[in-house]
Scaffold this active site. Structure first.
Site, mmCIF file in Angstrom:
data_model
loop_
_atom_site.group_PDB
_atom_site.id
_atom_site.type_symbol
_atom_site.label_atom_id
_atom_site.label_comp_id
_atom_site.label_asym_id
_atom_site.label_seq_id
_atom_site.Cartn_x
_atom_site.Cartn_y
_atom_site.Cartn_z
ATOM 1 N N SER A 224 0.847 -1.184 0.000
ATOM 2 C CA SER A 224 0.000 0.000 0.000
ATOM 3 C C SER A 224 0.891 1.246 0.000
ATOM 4 C CB SER A 224 -0.967 -0.022 1.184
ATOM 5 O OG SER A 224 -1.975 0.958 1.047
ATOM 6 N N ASP A 302 -13.774 -19.306 -14.285
ATOM 7 C CA ASP A 302 -13.194 -20.208 -13.288
ATOM 8 C C ASP A 302 -12.447 -21.366 -13.932
ATOM 9 O OD1 ASP A 302 -12.521 -21.582 -11.022
ATOM 10 O OD2 ASP A 302 -14.558 -22.076 -10.414
ATOM 11 N N ASP A 305 -8.356 -22.162 -15.832
ATOM 12 C CA ASP A 305 -7.086 -22.648 -15.276
ATOM 13 C C ASP A 305 -7.053 -24.164 -15.162
ATOM 14 O OD1 ASP A 305 -8.784 -23.129 -13.099
ATOM 15 O OD2 ASP A 305 -8.149 -21.323 -12.047
ATOM 16 N N ASP A 309 -12.910 -24.290 -9.215
ATOM 17 C CA ASP A 309 -12.766 -24.393 -7.762
ATOM 18 C C ASP A 309 -13.096 -23.089 -7.050
ATOM 19 O OD1 ASP A 309 -10.651 -22.889 -8.627
ATOM 20 O OD2 ASP A 309 -9.091 -24.064 -7.646
ATOM 21 N N ASP A 439 -8.212 -6.433 -5.071
ATOM 22 C CA ASP A 439 -7.933 -5.198 -4.330
ATOM 23 C C ASP A 439 -9.037 -4.184 -4.605
ATOM 24 O OD1 ASP A 439 -6.896 -2.765 -3.310
ATOM 25 O OD2 ASP A 439 -4.842 -3.393 -3.722
ATOM 26 N N HIS A 476 -6.905 -6.014 -0.453
ATOM 27 C CA HIS A 476 -5.823 -5.033 -0.390
ATOM 28 C C HIS A 476 -4.731 -5.510 0.564
ATOM 29 C CE1 HIS A 476 -3.814 -1.297 -0.884
ATOM 30 N NE2 HIS A 476 -3.924 -0.963 0.384
#
Length: 545
Positions: A224, A302, A305, A309, A439, A476
């Site tokens: 940050s 989803d 990949d 999951d 984030d 974040h």
């Protein structure tokens, strides 16, 4: 007044309290020793005597040492509520015996009659490994965090590895988002940039004085605001550090806050209205609507990949479009959203543009955490860290961005402009970037945009000395449905000191199901190859197609 100075008047009492200028220091021995499991006692060892003698160290005319206390080794500290704050980390692992020195640089009375100065704390382990680390801050700083070096350490902070670690408040005292210090010129400059160099140089001087030998390698790590400070160091003080970890940098906070406000206005415009005429965001983004959004997102992204999951690992390959789940008859119902909401989301996640068509901020990626009521990008209608929920129905982006770009303090603080890093790279400097894809504050695509521009400026000298890791599901700096426990410090040290370039980084999750999988240098992603889905060996980094 000149930097780096101070005349120290301190006496270590038998009970451990420090008297400075005739007054007991509540933030000195008594306050610090509490974490060690009991009050500090008079020196009983060479290490303790060496530590407490530092209260009399002559470090320059503007440095005042507030306390020097030797602390015994500790058990792990439990995570606390502060870990949810921007830039914060979970509890430290076990810490070794060390000397903690607290002090202040350039203490003075400034604007409004307030007392300013850069407060710092440095931890010097008894078993020092020759390394120094500067710990980045969070929010608008304003407090000195325990100098342990927890960021991206995988639960084993830098202090536990034998690093000397320093942290600081960047030159003012205050709540994490209290901007009142900006009224003071020096405090504003210290926060924007100069405290990084000031504290790093003093920390190195203290470390070398304490151990009587040179530092072998210097590092910095932060998330940050701490990530912004790390970028700042590479850009403006390129000789300070050999390796830097940059997490979710607050490198253009004015732009990102404007993008958030833009998103809020777009949603306000399509939200039902309360009796007082104000938008009802909770009625627009109901639990059912949030669930529909998440299900639609997962349905599209989803499985990219290799395994469905609930995690979107292939970030670069996800091309979710809200309009794909819009109700065909125009009325929202189970399993679809209203066309008006779909259009608002499409515009919001694309990021704001000025009237000439130039992007004001980066797009926001669609990820699983966007629908979270706590910390998700989509607003809840509840008050936030800056006050009441936004109920604006219109926004003048051109006027707002003009104000932001015309803010001198903001321009000095922001680190998204400078990309020439040849001095940092020229002495062998290395950088590891990471950013949570969920984030809510700063878009990871803004950080990736900087990375690409730095690569264009510096070429292979940058890409051969840096890596960028997206962390799917992570909010974040940490948290979310994510594998957010990972160690970047070890591979950074290995790269700087042994020339061993990092690739996949093992990452763990604390909840909900545990397990391990790799973080891959972006835009590669963790692809599932079969086998136990909880095992690291079941995944390998694949190139995004």
């Amino acid at each position: 007044m000149r930097r780096f100075g101070g005349v120290v008047r301190a006496v270590l009492l038998a009970g451990g309290a420090l008297v400075i200028g005739g007054a007991a220091s509540g933030t000195g021995a008594a306050g610090v020793a509490g974490r060690a499991g009991g009050g500090a006692t008079a020196p009983a060892s060479a290490s303790a005597a060496k530590c407490t003698a530092m209260v009399r160290a002559a470090l320059g005319t503007d440095v005042r040492i507030l306390s020097a206390v030797h602390l015994d080794a500790t058990a792990p500290a439990a995570p606390d509520a502060a870990a949810a704050k921007p830039g914060a980390e979970a509890g430290d692992g076990p810490l070794p015996a060390h000397c903690r020195i607290d002090g202040v640089i350039n203490e003075r009375v400034g604007a409004g009659g307030k007392t300013y100065g850069i407060h710092f704390a440095i931890a010097l382990p008894d078993a020092w490994g020759g390394r120094f680390l500067m710990q980045g801050g969070g929010g608008l700083n304003g407090s000195v965090r325990p100098p342990t070096g927890p960021v991206a350490s995988g639960g084993r902070p830098a202090l536990a590895r034998g690093f000397a670690v320093i942290s600081h408040d960047s030159g003012h005292k205050g709540a994490v988002f209290d901007p009142s210090f900006m009224a003071d010129q020096r405090a504003a400059l210290d926060f924007a940039e100069s405290s990084v160099r000031t504290v790093a140089l003093l920390g190195k001087a203290i470390t070398q004085r304490y151990y009587g030998k040179a530092i072998s390698h210097s590092y910095m790590a932060g998330c940050s605001t701490g990530g912004r400070e790390g970028m700042l160091a590479s850009q403006r003080y390129p000789e300070l550090f050999d390796g830097i970890i940059v997490g979710a940098p607050a490198m253009r906070a004015g732009d990102s806050n404007l993008a958030i406000a833009h998103t809020q206005v777009l949603l306000n415009q399509v939200a039902p209205k309360r009796a007082d005429g104000k938008p009802d965001i909770a009625a627009l983004l109901t639990p059912d609507v949030r669930r529909t959004l998440l299900n639609g997102l997962l349905a599209q992204c989803d499985g990219l990949d290799g395994r469905a999951d609930g995690m979107i690992e292939n970030v670069a390959g996800c091309r979710f479009t809200p309009k794909s789940i819009a109700c065909r008859d125009g009325a929202a119902k189970d399993g679809c959203i209203s066309p008006a909401l779909a259009e608002a989301l499409d515009k919001a996640f694309a990021g704001p543009f000025d009237k000439a068509g130039y992007a004001i901020y980066a797009p926001v990626p669609y990820d699983t955490g966007i629908v979270a009521l706590q910390g998700g990008y989509l607003p809840s209608g509840a008050p936030g860290p800056f006050g009441p929920a936004n109920s604006d129905m219109a926004i003048d982006l051109d006027a707002r961005i003009h104000v932001i770009r015309d803010d001198a303090a903001g321009r000095l603080t922001d680190t998204n402009y400078w990309t020439n890093l040849n001095s940092f790279l020229g002495h062998g400097g290395k950088m590891l970037f990471y950013h949570g894809v969920s984030d809510f504050w700063f878009s990871p695509l803004a950080t990736w945009d900087y990375y690409q521009r730095a690569a264009a400026t510096n070429g292979a000298a940058f890409t051969d000395a840096s890596r960028f890791y997206m962390v799917p599901g992570m909010m974040h700096c940490q948290g979310g449905d994510a594998f957010d426990q990972f160690d970047l410090l070890t591979p950074l040290v290995d790269w700087v000191e042994q020339g061993k370039a990092p690739d996949a980084i093992p990452a763990r999750r604390r909840a909900p199901a545990g397990g391990e999988r790799p973080l891959c240098p972006y835009p590669a992603f963790a692809g599932y190859d079969g086998g136990d889905p909880r095992a690291l060996a079941s995944y390998r980094c694949r190139k995004a197609g």
